[in-house]
Design an enzyme around this catalytic site. Structure first.
Site, mmCIF file in Angstrom:
data_model
loop_
_atom_site.group_PDB
_atom_site.id
_atom_site.type_symbol
_atom_site.label_atom_id
_atom_site.label_comp_id
_atom_site.label_asym_id
_atom_site.label_seq_id
_atom_site.Cartn_x
_atom_site.Cartn_y
_atom_site.Cartn_z
ATOM 1 N N LYS A 123 41.192 6.572 -25.098
ATOM 2 C CA LYS A 123 40.085 6.306 -24.176
ATOM 3 C C LYS A 123 39.591 4.875 -24.356
ATOM 4 C CE LYS A 123 36.781 8.298 -27.469
ATOM 5 N NZ LYS A 123 35.763 9.327 -27.701
ATOM 6 N N TYR B 168 20.074 -20.756 -32.709
ATOM 7 C CA TYR B 168 18.824 -20.356 -32.059
ATOM 8 C C TYR B 168 17.824 -19.796 -33.077
ATOM 9 C CZ TYR B 168 20.703 -20.712 -27.293
ATOM 10 O OH TYR B 168 21.218 -21.163 -26.100
#
Length: 350
Positions: A33, A243
Site C-alpha cells: 500500500k 529559521y
C-alpha cells in the site's frame, strides 16, 4: 542537483525470502500500500512477483487496479473493504475486498459478485473490522478467502495484548466457516510460531525497517537516501543558523546546506535532532528543517568529503531508517512513506 532515493530490489527480495523461510509452511503476502511505502509499487511488486510472491495487500481499490497489470495472476486484497461505487473495479480487476463492517458485507453480497472476500475481525484496535456482536453478519458470505485481524502492539514482543488478541481471534473465528487465518504483520511475524497461522502480511520489514524497534534488526537495508551539498559556510561562536535561530554555535563551526527539506519528507520534528553522514561521519542537523533545505554541522567530517556538489547520506546502512525515525520522534513507517516525488528514484539489483 536533487536528492536521490536508491532502492535495492535484491535486498527487498532477500528480506521477503527470509520471511518466507521463517514462517513456512504459512504463506506470505506482501503489503504494498501507499505506493509500496513510497518506494514505487510497480517496481516493488514486479521484483517480489518474480521471486514467487503471489499475494499482495493494498489499502485502496485504486492501488490494486494500478498494480494489476504487473501481477495478472496474483491475489490482491483491499484493506479498506468494499465500496459499491467501485464494484466494477472489484469485478473486472478480480480484487479481494477485506470486509470490515456488516454494511460492507451486505453491499458486497448484493452485487452478485462471486469472487472471494476476506473478513476482518476487530480484536482490540477499535479501528477496522467486525466487532464481536457483528461477526455473525459474515455467515451470509459463501466464499471466504481469509479471516484476519491486526495486532495493536505487534512491534512490542513484551506486550501482553498480543497474546490476548490472538486468543480472542482464535475464539472468534470458530463461529465462521473454516478459512485461512492471518493476524501477523511485520511485528507479529517475529513474535513466535503461534502468531503465524496460515498467512503473514509483512510490510515495513520487507523494506528494511525493524520488526521490533529497539531490538536487533534481522532485515537487510533496502533504501539509501542522499542529498547534495549546495553550499558551505563558516560561522563564529555566537552566530545562529536556520529559521528561529534555534541553533547557536558555541565555537567556530563549519556548516553545509543540503538540498532536501520537509517538502521532500524530512520531518520538522528532526530539527536539531536528526543527522546525516558526510564522509562516513555523523553530522548533526543545525537548526530547523526548512521546506527545501537542511543545514548540517560538518565541522568533524573529513575536509576532502565536504564540498559543494558533494553528497550527504540521510538514510543508509550506517544511518538506518529506524535511527532516522527515532531522531524525528516517529516510526519508520512515517519516514519512508513521506519521501516525496521531488526525490529521484533509482532501482538497483544488489
Amino acid at each position: 542537483m536533487s536528492a536521490l532515493l536508491t532502492v535495492d530490489l535484491a535486498a527487498l527480495v532477500q528480506n521477503a525470502q527470509q520471511v518466507r523461510r521463517r514462517v513456512g509452511p504459512a504463506s506470505m503476502a506482501a503489503v504494498v500500500k501507499a505506493d509500496a511505502y513510497g518506494l514505487g509499487a510497480a517496481q516493488v511488486v514486479q521484483a517480489l512477483a518474480m521471486a514467487g510472491c503471489g499475494q499482495f495487500f493494498v489499502a485502496h481499490a485504486a492501488e490494486a487496479c494500478a498494480i494489476r497489470p504487473f501481477v495478472p495472476h496474483a491475489q490482491i486484497f483491499v484493506l479498506h473493504g468494499f465500496d459499491a461505487s467501485a464494484a466494477g473495479s472489484f469485478r473486472d480487476f478480480r480484487l479481494t475486498p477485506v470486509l470490515n463492517t456488516p454494511g460492507q458485507i451486505k453491499a458486497y453480497a448484493g452485487t452478485g459478485i462471486t469472487l472471494p472476500a476476506a473478513v476482518h475481525i476487530d480484536t482490540g484496535m477499535a479501528r477496522l473490522g467486525l466487532a464481536p456482536d457483528e461477526i455473525a453478519a459474515a455467515l451470509s458470505l459463501t466464499n471466504i478467502a481469509l479471516v484476519m485481524s491486526h495486532l495493536a502492539c505487534g512491534d512490542d514482543p513484551a506486550s501482553p495484548m498480543n497474546a490476548r488478541q490472538l486468543a480472542d481471534f482464535n475464539a472468534a473465528r470458530q463461529s465462521l466457516p473454516t478459512a485461512p487465518a492471518s493476524i501477523a504483520a511485520s511485528g507479529g511475524t517475529f513474535l513466535g510460531s503461534d502468531f503465524l497461522l496460515d498467512l503473514v502480511r509483512p510490510g515495513i520489514c520487507l523494506y528494511g525497517g525493524a520488526p521490533h524497534p529497539g531490538l536487533p534488526n534481522p532485515m537487510l537495508p533496502v533504501v539509501r537516501l542522499t542529498a547534495p551539498i549546495l553550499q558551505l559556510r563558516e560561522i563564529d561562536s555566537g552566530q545562529s543558523a536556520g529559521y528561529g535561530a534555534t541553533y547557536v554555535a558555541q565555537e567556530p563551526r563549519r556548516l553545509a546546506t543540503l538540498g532536501i527539506g520537509y517538502a521532500d519528507g524530512i520531518l520538522r520534528s528532526a530539527s536539531n535532532r536528526g543527522s546525516a553522514l558526510v564522509g562516513g561521519v555523523r553530522c548533526p542537523f543545525a537548526g530547523r528543517v526548512s521546506m527545501d533545505l537542511v543545514i548540517v554541522d560538518v565541522t568533524d567530517a573529513p575536509r576532502d568529503a565536504v564540498f559543494e556538489g558533494g553528497e550527504a547520506v540521510l538514510i543508509g546502512p550506517e544511518l538506518t531508517l529506524d535511527m532516522a525515525a527515532e531522531a524525528a520522534g516517529t516510526a519508520a513507517y512515517e519516514i519512508i512513506t513521506r519521501l516525496g516525488p521531488r526525490i529521484a528514484r533509482r532501482y538497483v539489483d544488489g
